[in-house]
Enzyme design. Sequence first.
Site, PDB file in Angstrom:
ATOM      1  N   ASP A  44      33.274  58.567  19.789  1.00 49.61           N
ATOM      2  CA  ASP A  44      33.520  58.939  18.348  1.00 49.61           C
ATOM      3  C   ASP A  44      32.253  59.540  17.754  1.00 49.61           C
ATOM      4  O   ASP A  44      31.062  58.969  17.830  1.00 49.61           O
ATOM      5  CB  ASP A  44      33.894  57.944  17.522  1.00 49.61           C
ATOM      6  CG  ASP A  44      33.868  58.381  16.090  1.00 49.61           C
ATOM      7  OD1 ASP A  44      34.288  59.021  15.520  1.00 49.61           O
ATOM      8  OD2 ASP A  44      33.114  57.745  15.497  1.00 49.61           O
ATOM      9  N   TYR A  49      26.172  64.269  12.541  1.00 41.97           N
ATOM     10  CA  TYR A  49      25.468  63.293  13.239  1.00 41.97           C
ATOM     11  C   TYR A  49      24.289  64.064  14.028  1.00 41.97           C
ATOM     12  O   TYR A  49      23.455  63.548  14.546  1.00 41.97           O
ATOM     13  CB  TYR A  49      26.349  62.476  14.297  1.00 41.97           C
ATOM     14  CG  TYR A  49      27.296  61.595  13.716  1.00 41.97           C
ATOM     15  CD1 TYR A  49      27.304  61.221  12.152  1.00 41.97           C
ATOM     16  CD2 TYR A  49      28.151  60.787  14.568  1.00 41.97           C
ATOM     17  CE1 TYR A  49      28.324  60.400  11.933  1.00 41.97           C
ATOM     18  CE2 TYR A  49      28.950  59.862  14.305  1.00 41.97           C
ATOM     19  CZ  TYR A  49      29.199  59.743  12.797  1.00 41.97           C
ATOM     20  OH  TYR A  49      30.032  58.820  12.251  1.00 41.97           O
ATOM     21  N   LYS A  74      34.170  65.096  13.600  1.00 42.37           N
ATOM     22  CA  LYS A  74      34.347  65.059  12.205  1.00 42.37           C
ATOM     23  C   LYS A  74      33.713  66.416  11.653  1.00 42.37           C
ATOM     24  O   LYS A  74      32.899  66.560  12.104  1.00 42.37           O
ATOM     25  CB  LYS A  74      33.881  63.617  11.635  1.00 42.37           C
ATOM     26  CG  LYS A  74      34.192  62.416  12.223  1.00 42.37           C
ATOM     27  CD  LYS A  74      33.546  61.381  11.512  1.00 42.37           C
ATOM     28  CE  LYS A  74      33.577  59.859  12.148  1.00 42.37           C
ATOM     29  NZ  LYS A  74      32.885  60.007  13.319  1.00 42.37           N
ATOM     30  N   HIS A 107      35.469  64.387   7.309  1.00 44.97           N
ATOM     31  CA  HIS A 107      34.235  63.112   7.234  1.00 44.97           C
ATOM     32  C   HIS A 107      34.672  62.272   5.870  1.00 44.97           C
ATOM     33  O   HIS A 107      34.124  61.278   6.037  1.00 44.97           O
ATOM     34  CB  HIS A 107      33.225  63.679   7.455  1.00 44.97           C
ATOM     35  CG  HIS A 107      32.219  62.759   8.087  1.00 44.97           C
ATOM     36  ND1 HIS A 107      31.103  63.044   8.954  1.00 44.97           N
ATOM     37  CD2 HIS A 107      31.941  61.497   7.954  1.00 44.97           C
ATOM     38  CE1 HIS A 107      30.720  61.922   9.195  1.00 44.97           C
ATOM     39  NE2 HIS A 107      30.897  61.158   8.683  1.00 44.97           N
TER      40      HIS A 107
END
Length: 293
Positions: A44, A49, A74, A107
Site C-alpha cells: 500500500d 508519499y 491513492k 486519499h
Amino acid sequence: MTSTITLNNGVVMPALGFGVFQTPPDATAEAVETALRVGYRHIDTAAAYLNERGVGDGIRRSGLDRSDIFIETKVWISDYGYDKTLHAFEKSVRKLGVDTLDLLILHQALPGAFDKTIAAYRALETLLADGRVRAIGVSNFMPAHLDELLAATDVVPAVNQVEVHPYFSQPDVQRADVAHGIVTQAWSPIGGITSYRGDSSKTTFTDPVIVGLADGHGKTAAQVMLRWHLQEGRQAIPKSVRPERIAENFDVFDFELAADELASIDALDTGIRGGPEPEMITLESFGREIPEA
C-alpha cells in the site's frame, strides 16, 4: 479467519498488507523487497508519499510475478477532478512501473469542495470499467462523506482506509462500511501514531491489557493488535523499515484471540483521533503538487 478478504466486486485481497507511509524514498525499495520475501503480497502506497518509484523498484527486485502482488495506491486531493484524476493514475502507474493497479483509492474527502471529490471518483469508475484498475475505494471518509458519494456515483467503494487501532477504533465508520459492503482498511493499525503524537507516555505498545494478552499468547503487542483486526474482519496495513519488525508483523496466523479478549481490546477506545480531522481537509491547507512521472 482466512488470509484473504473478498471485496464487494469479487476481487480477492490479502488480509494483511504492507504500508510505506513516511518511508523515505531511498529506503522504500529495500523495505518492500524484504516484505515480499517475508510473505506479504499486498503493498500500500500513495502518490503523496512520494515513494511510488521505490515501491516499483522493490517489487521488481523481489523477482515475483506482477500477478502475485496486490498493488494499492491513492490519489492526492490536489489531483481531484475527472481529467486530473485520470492523469494522476497515469503518473502513479509510470512511477510504479506497472500497467494496471489492483486498488486505487481517493486519499481524503474534500468536504468543502465535494464536487471535486465526486469528479475524482467518477474517474476511478472509468478506470475500473476500462480494466486499468481491479477495484476502487476511498480513504478517511466519514459516514456522511460515504452517503454523499454513494448518492452521486454508481460503484460502491470496495474499501475505506481509515485510522483504526485500539485507542481509536471509529465504530461509527466501521458500521457504515459494513452497511454498504465496504471493507475497512486500518492505517496505523498497531497505534504507531500514538507513539509520536499526543501523550507518548501512554501508547498501545505498552498498554497493560494488550501486553497481558501478548504475554498470554506468547506473542508481541503488535501481533495481538494485528490479530484483533483480522479476526474482526478488517484489513490491516502495518509499516516498518526494520526487517525483524516486518517479519514479526506478518507472523499472526498461528494463534487466535477469544471473544472476551477481542472485547477487552475494543474497550480501550479513547475516541481521540491521531491523524488530521477529515472535516478540516482543504486544498488550501493540505494541497501539494504531485510530481510528474
